[in-house]
Enzyme design. Structure first.
Site, PDB file in Angstrom:
ATOM      1  N   ARG A   1      11.650  10.408  -5.400  1.00  0.00           N
ATOM      2  CA  ARG A   1      12.285   9.832  -4.222  1.00  0.00           C
ATOM      3  C   ARG A   1      12.045  10.654  -2.960  1.00  0.00           C
ATOM      4  O   ARG A   1      11.557  10.124  -1.964  1.00  0.00           O
ATOM      5  CB  ARG A   1      13.789   9.674  -4.448  1.00  0.00           C
TER       6      ARG A   1
ATOM      7  N   HIS B   1       9.543  -1.472  -7.154  1.00  0.00           N
ATOM      8  CA  HIS B   1      10.569  -0.546  -6.651  1.00  0.00           C
ATOM      9  C   HIS B   1      11.924  -1.247  -6.602  1.00  0.00           C
ATOM     10  O   HIS B   1      12.349  -1.738  -5.550  1.00  0.00           O
ATOM     11  CB  HIS B   1      10.164  -0.069  -5.245  1.00  0.00           C
TER      12      HIS B   1
ATOM     13  N   TYR C   1      11.972 -11.433  10.708  1.00  0.00           N
ATOM     14  CA  TYR C   1      11.364 -11.715  12.004  1.00  0.00           C
ATOM     15  C   TYR C   1      10.026 -11.009  12.192  1.00  0.00           C
ATOM     16  O   TYR C   1       9.124 -11.529  12.834  1.00  0.00           O
ATOM     17  CB  TYR C   1      12.300 -11.304  13.143  1.00  0.00           C
TER      18      TYR C   1
END
Length: 749
Positions: free
Chosen positions: A36, A82, A127
């Site tokens: 991570r 993931h 968007y």
């Protein structure tokens, strides 16, 4: 050794809570570190970044493709590789698209992807649209060429690359930042051309030191154009140890007397800078600034205008103050902590990072060449079988037409392998044209030459290094650019002291006998005429400027200082000094001093010792002050005497027994602290019993007179009369006339 586990009758394992929690937390810690927070040396990416790039390449979102909605990419990343939060995944994606966050962005974004003033102001993923940048091909181009290991995804239905085959040391180019359990990483970005040159040098000189590599990589190169002002030796120390800190400062220029800030440090918001400067202006801490404007636009992304109050303002001093008190200068922590080729996290220096990456690159290129060689050999093998079939085409056709199982017959008749026979059987009739033999032999020649070249490169380390060097130079030429953050060593920034910022108005500081302090505006104040608390009265006063420090002296010989601008107004009765200072128990204040810092003072005790001291030496920031005058047992501090001209003045010393001695004051040393030198001789026995002590001292200017006070009687000694009492320092002096042997005061005129 851990406690043994046991199983109950249901087959469930039982563990002590201590063992279970320790194991669970250790597993969690290692997961956070390895999967991570920390980047890998090979491709310089964290797992989420690697999966985003791979998912985009699988979607066909190359630099030449059309944009696709970011939500499509995030969905593929979460669903295939993931399984974590969509917002965290999208933020990682946004970061790789922001040119002000990444030195070499990996994602080309369309839409609102945030701004330097507010990096988190990006639009929702439904968007925005995205595709990979040309630079991303550095990481992905060789993924399908046998260069990487593959691992199952989280549910075992797909495979994903363990690492990406980076053609450049992306770890240093884009840097990294992350916090794990018990460790963190902060790797700054660097210039591609500089790092490539360092790699080439290390490739040719494997024993090169960090100092050698620093000739090619002199320092980080941030996405913003602020100056890196850390000295070269400190930068070299960072690269030698893998840790440290560096400073980046905004760049500015002068336009018609205005200060125009044109570049900010990395991750610094222009709005934040404006707020910080405006806050100081509102607090009256920047009287030299008249106006502040933000003129940033699309053509000038950073243009902050600071208007000085006049052309007499010291611009360099003002900017040094702003660098010290605002984010116009930022300090960045460097901790080159990463996951090495052995899969373990550790802090590495520059030579170790580049050396290990080159070994990773050599292994990657070797795997790529071997993969290509295997493909070439396989193709040559098939072409060899095809050519045999073409030269015996009639027999091949007959076997295919007449035999139920033509493959084994072809293999036996022409000595073909299973793969060759299968390839011949799958060959289309159109490929049996008359000119096909020419094409087959031409392809064989071409592939044979390529095979020879591949085998030569794989068999020679020097040839392999030449290939890697050529690829590094080509990538540096294609993707490299000039340095953005210039390296300029600058002096450390210093804030302007509050006393310098305050207006220099004349003030009179008044001290009472009980230790109460206040400050009145102007020098025409009568301190004795002010009102005092019951039982209190005037003790001492000092006339100075409000921008200066006020010095206080107590009965133990300690000095203290406070800014005059911060003292209470004389409209009231002031406040006790003990509320701001911390004198020793039983001590009381005896004098307040100010005036000019260049003036000298005479500090003395009634035991007959003293020395000269500069007023500025008495400044003491701590509340407890500092010891200046050392007092013999039973001695008291005499009121300090100002000395305007030590070269021509004389010191008059009178004892309570009527002895007066006058000597040149330049015979006294100037000391920062101590007991001082003997002023007048007092018999030891009489000094110990306090039968005799110094009653008064006075500094007499050249040609001046001295007035003696004995009770209500006064007596003036003219300049000629003082010659009778002139002697060497430390002598006994002469007796004063009868009636004035009980001196309680001396006043020089």
């Amino acid at each position: 050794m851990s406690a043994p586990s046991s199983f109950n009758h249901e087959g469930l394992e039982r563990l002590p809570l201590r063992v279970f929690t320790e194991k669970a937390y250790l597993n969690y810690s290692m997961y956070v570190i390895l999967d991570r927070a920390l980047p890998h040396l090979g491709d310089g990416l964290k797992p989420v970044q690697r999966r985003i790039l791979y998912a985009m390449s699988e979607l066909g979102l190359s630099a030449a493709a059309k944009f696709k909605k970011s939500a499509r990419t995030v969905g593929d990343v979460l669903g295939k590789f993931h399984p974590h939060g969509d917002s965290a995944c999208y933020e990682a994606m946004v970061l790789m698209a922001q040119s002000f966050s990444y030195r070499y962005p990996l994602i080309d974004g369309q839409g609102n992807w945030g701004s330097p003033d507010d990096p988190k102001s990006f639009a929702a993923m439904r968007y925005t649209e995205a595709r990979l940048t040309p630079y991303a091909s550095v990481l992905l181009a060789e993924a399908a060429q046998g260069t990487v290991d593959w691992q199952p995804n989280f549910d075992g239905t797909l495979e994903e690359p363990v690492l990406l085959p980076a053609r450049l040391p992306n770890l240093l180019l884009n840097g990294a930042a992350g916090i794990a359990v018990g460790m963190a990483t902060d790797i700054p970005s660097h210039n591609l051309r500089e790092v490539a040159r360092a790699c080439i040098h290390l490739l040719e000189h494997p024993e090169a030191s960090v100092a050698d590599l620093c000739r090619f990589v002199p320092g980080p190169d941030f996405p913003t154009a602020g100056e890196i002002v850390t000295p070269p030796e400190e930068l070299r120390r960072i690269y030698e140890t893998g840790g440290g800190s560096l400073r980046q400062r905004a760049r500015y220029e002068l336009e018609q007397g205005d200060i125009v800030v044109t570049a900010l440090p990395y991750q610094v918001s222009g709005n934040r800078i404006m707020e910080q400067i405006a806050g100081q202006m509102n607090a009256k801490k920047l009287p030299m600034i008249e106006d502040l404007r933000d003129e940033s636009d699309h053509e000038n992304p950073t243009r902050l205008v600071i208007v000085p109050r006049s052309n007499r303002v010291d611009v360099e001093r003002l900017m040094s103050h702003l660098f010290a008190t605002t984010d116009l200068e930022r300090s960045y922590r460097v901790n080159m902590n990463l996951i090495g080729l052995d899969g373990r996290p550790r802090v590495m220096n520059l030579a170790e990072i580049l050396g290990d990456w080159l070994r990773f690159r050599q292994a990657t290129v070797r795997r790529r060449l071997q993969h290509r060689l295997d493909k070439v050999l396989e193709r040559l093998h098939l072409l060899e079988g095809l050519l045999i079939a073409f030269l015996n085409i009639d027999e091949v056709i007959r076997i295919i037409r007449t035999e139920d199982e033509p493959k084994p017959v072809l293999m036996a008749r022409f000595g073909l392998t299973d793969a060759q026979a299968e390839y011949v059987l799958n060959t289309r009739l159109r490929q049996l044209a008359r000119l096909e033999e020419i094409k087959i032999r031409a392809e064989q020649d071409e592939l044979s030459a390529e095979r020879a070249q591949l085998e030569e490169t794989l068999g020679s380390s020097a040839a392999l290094n030449r290939l890697i060097r050529g690829e590094l130079e080509a990538d540096a030429e294609r993707f490299g650019d000039a340095r953005r953050s210039p390296l300029i060593a600058r002096a450390a920034a210093a804030a302007i002291d509050d006393t310098e910022l305050a207006p220099a108005e004349p003030v009179t500081v008044v001290l009472s006998e009980k230790g109460w302090i206040r400050a009145a505006k102007g020098h025409d104040i009568d301190p004795g005429g002010l009102s005092y608390r019951a039982g209190d009265r005037f003790l001492d006063a000092a006339r100075l400027r409000s921008s200066q420090q006020v010095v206080f002296l107590d009965s133990t010989g300690r000095s203290y200082s406070l800014p005059a601008s911060g003292l209470p107004s004389a409209r009231g009765q002031g406040e006790p000094l003990t509320g701001r200072l911390d004198p020793p128990p039983g001590a009381h204040f005896i004098a307040v001093l100010g005036e000019e810092t260049a003036r000298r003072l005479l500090l003395a005790s009634d035991a007959g010792y003293g020395f000269l001291v500069a007023l500025e030496t008495l400044y003491a920031k701590p509340k407890a002050g500092k010891a200046v005058l050392t007092l013999p047992t039973g001695a008291k501090v005499l009121p300090p005497q100002p000395v305007a001209d030590p070269t021509n003045a004389r010191l008059a010393v009178a004892t309570n027994t009527g002895h007066l001695l006058v000597f040149p004051i330049e015979e006294l040393p100037e000391l920062p602290r101590g007991k001082g030198n003997k002023l007048i001789a007092i018999p030891t026995a009489r000094a110990a019993t306090r039968e005799e002590y110094v009653a008064a001292i006075a500094v007499v200017p050249a040609g001046g007179s001295l007035t003696l006070h004995a009770g209500k009687r006064t007596f003036t000694l003219k300049a000629a009369d003082l010659e009778l009492y002139l002697g060497e320092r430390g002598r006994r002096g002469r007796k004063l006339p009868r009636g004035f042997q009980r001196v309680d005061g001396l006043v020089a005129d």
